[in-house]
Motif scaffolding. Structure first.
Motif, PDB file in Angstrom:
ATOM      1  N   ARG A 114      12.945 -30.034  33.217  1.00 27.17           N
ATOM      2  CA  ARG A 114      13.427 -29.158  32.153  1.00 27.17           C
ATOM      3  C   ARG A 114      12.354 -28.136  31.804  1.00 27.17           C
ATOM      4  NH1 ARG A 114      14.742 -32.285  27.096  1.00 27.17           N
ATOM      5  NH2 ARG A 114      16.566 -32.942  28.306  1.00 27.17           N
ATOM      6  N   ALA A 119      13.269 -25.360  29.449  1.00 29.15           N
ATOM      7  CA  ALA A 119      13.496 -24.987  28.049  1.00 29.15           C
ATOM      8  C   ALA A 119      14.922 -25.318  27.647  1.00 29.15           C
ATOM      9  CB  ALA A 119      13.223 -23.498  27.837  1.00 29.15           C
ATOM     10  N   ARG A 120      15.109 -25.525  26.346  1.00 31.94           N
ATOM     11  CA  ARG A 120      16.438 -25.607  25.744  1.00 31.94           C
ATOM     12  C   ARG A 120      16.413 -24.769  24.475  1.00 31.94           C
ATOM     13  NH1 ARG A 120      18.361 -31.691  25.028  1.00 31.94           N
ATOM     14  NH2 ARG A 120      16.281 -31.894  24.104  1.00 31.94           N
ATOM     15  N   TYR A 129      21.304 -29.466  16.854  1.00 33.33           N
ATOM     16  CA  TYR A 129      20.351 -29.467  17.960  1.00 33.33           C
ATOM     17  C   TYR A 129      19.148 -28.560  17.714  1.00 33.33           C
ATOM     18  CZ  TYR A 129      23.819 -31.968  20.734  1.00 33.33           C
ATOM     19  OH  TYR A 129      24.693 -32.908  21.205  1.00 33.33           O
ATOM     20  N   HIS A 170      16.347 -29.149  16.772  1.00 30.71           N
ATOM     21  CA  HIS A 170      15.072 -29.747  17.176  1.00 30.71           C
ATOM     22  C   HIS A 170      14.656 -29.332  18.583  1.00 30.71           C
ATOM     23  CE1 HIS A 170      18.161 -32.513  18.715  1.00 30.71           C
ATOM     24  NE2 HIS A 170      17.305 -32.794  19.695  1.00 30.71           N
ATOM     25  N   VAL A 171      15.630 -28.936  19.452  1.00 28.83           N
ATOM     26  CA  VAL A 171      15.254 -28.588  20.819  1.00 28.83           C
ATOM     27  C   VAL A 171      14.407 -27.323  20.865  1.00 28.83           C
ATOM     28  CG1 VAL A 171      17.375 -29.660  21.670  1.00 28.83           C
ATOM     29  CG2 VAL A 171      17.305 -27.176  21.366  1.00 28.83           C
ATOM     30  N   ASN A 172      14.499 -26.507  19.813  1.00 25.83           N
ATOM     31  CA  ASN A 172      13.720 -25.270  19.787  1.00 25.83           C
ATOM     32  C   ASN A 172      12.233 -25.530  19.579  1.00 25.83           C
ATOM     33  OD1 ASN A 172      16.099 -23.565  19.947  1.00 25.83           O
ATOM     34  ND2 ASN A 172      16.498 -24.170  17.824  1.00 25.83           N
ATOM     35  N   HIS A 173      11.895 -26.755  19.212  1.00 30.10           N
ATOM     36  CA  HIS A 173      10.496 -27.098  18.963  1.00 30.10           C
ATOM     37  C   HIS A 173       9.885 -27.905  20.110  1.00 30.10           C
ATOM     38  CE1 HIS A 173      11.101 -25.539  14.965  1.00 30.10           C
ATOM     39  NE2 HIS A 173      12.110 -26.384  14.773  1.00 30.10           N
ATOM     40  N   GLU A 174      10.629 -28.034  21.205  1.00 33.11           N
ATOM     41  CA  GLU A 174      10.052 -28.683  22.378  1.00 33.11           C
ATOM     42  C   GLU A 174       8.916 -27.832  22.927  1.00 33.11           C
ATOM     43  OE1 GLU A 174      14.103 -30.963  23.920  1.00 33.11           O
ATOM     44  OE2 GLU A 174      13.473 -29.098  24.879  1.00 33.11           O
ATOM     45  N   PRO A 175       7.871 -28.449  23.476  1.00 35.56           N
ATOM     46  CA  PRO A 175       6.727 -27.680  23.983  1.00 35.56           C
ATOM     47  C   PRO A 175       7.147 -26.679  25.048  1.00 35.56           C
ATOM     48  CG  PRO A 175       6.214 -30.023  23.909  1.00 35.56           C
ATOM     49  CD  PRO A 175       7.690 -29.900  23.646  1.00 35.56           C
ATOM     50  N   ASP A 176       6.560 -25.487  25.002  1.00 38.20           N
ATOM     51  CA  ASP A 176       6.802 -24.499  26.054  1.00 38.20           C
ATOM     52  C   ASP A 176       6.307 -25.036  27.384  1.00 38.20           C
ATOM     53  OD1 ASP A 176       7.871 -22.756  24.264  1.00 38.20           O
ATOM     54  OD2 ASP A 176       6.081 -21.520  24.063  1.00 38.20           O
ATOM     55  N   ARG A 177       7.077 -24.796  28.431  1.00 41.48           N
ATOM     56  CA  ARG A 177       6.705 -25.276  29.758  1.00 41.48           C
ATOM     57  C   ARG A 177       6.837 -24.138  30.743  1.00 41.48           C
ATOM     58  NH1 ARG A 177       9.095 -31.077  31.152  1.00 41.48           N
ATOM     59  NH2 ARG A 177       7.148 -31.085  32.303  1.00 41.48           N
TER      60      ARG A 177
END
Length: 216
Positions: A58, A60-61, A172, A174-181
């Motif tokens: 994954r 990004a979301r 959803y 919270h998905v915007n705060h997932e670490p950038d990859r």
């Protein structure tokens, strides 16, 4: 269900029609896949996007509330957003698979790509871009031209992983705060056997080259 070690988006792309473009298995392999969806409701809509590498990592979301004037604008805004996010994380020569559940949008993307390869830059079929989406379409075209290769597949809304992100963005968020990859896919596996037996055209599978059936 995605096969072990394969991206759910890659599986969806491989099994879905790509309007106006038929291609043998060796060209199925994308470096990145981006699925997008837009939602319109009087009470407020949303935009969703999921980006993966071909090996299922994954990238990004995105799930964000939005107030589009209609569903067409929502779909085009969502793809514009998804391509913007991917462009910030992928090399310029990346091969990209786009997955949307809007027939006309998938058709327009592939027509635009084919036009760039035509000596006179003519699309095989007229583009049908709603007037209200023209500015987002310009942004989409700019992003399409910034990648090495792009093809769009039309998927059903109940298969689109971006659908719940767009339809219930608050749930959803919270998905915007997932670490950038910023990740690159693993090297391609051998496809020697597959390339010897090209499949029939997927361009018209399920009669999918018509109108603008969208997710909502």
């Amino acid at each position: 269900m995605a096969a072990h070690g394969r991206s759910a988006l890659r599986d969806l792309f491989d099994e879905s029609p790509t309007p106006h473009i038929a291609h043998p298995p060796r060209t199925h392999h994308r470096d990145f896949y981006v699925a997008t969806d837009g939602s319109f409701r009087d009470s407020g809509g949303g935009l969703g996007a999921v980006i993966e590498t071909r090996d299922g990592t994954r990238v990004a979301r995105i799930a964000t509330a939005d107030t589009p004037p209609d569903n067409n604008v929502a779909e085009y805004r969502a793809l514009h957003l998804g391509l913007d996010v991917l462009a910030a994380r992928a090399p310029r020569d990346a091969r990209v698979g786009v997955l949307v559940d809007h027939d006309t949008l998938a058709s327009n993307v592939n027509n635009a790509i084919l036009a760039t390869n035509h000596p006179d830059r003519k699309a095989p079929r007229p583009l049908s871009v709603p007037r209200e989406t023209r500015y987002h379409w310009r942004g989409i075209e700019a992003r399409l031209n910034g990648f090495g290769e792009v093809r769009a597949a039309r998927i059903d809304s109940d298969q689109n992983p971006a659908h719940p992100l767009a339809n219930t963005p608050d749930r959803y968020r919270h998905v915007n705060h997932e670490p950038d990859r910023c990740v690159l896919p693993d090297p391609l596996e051998s496809t020697t056997q597959a390339t010897e037996f090209p499949p029939p055209s997927r361009a018209d599978r399920n009669g999918s080259t018509g109108g603008g059936r969208a997710s909502d």
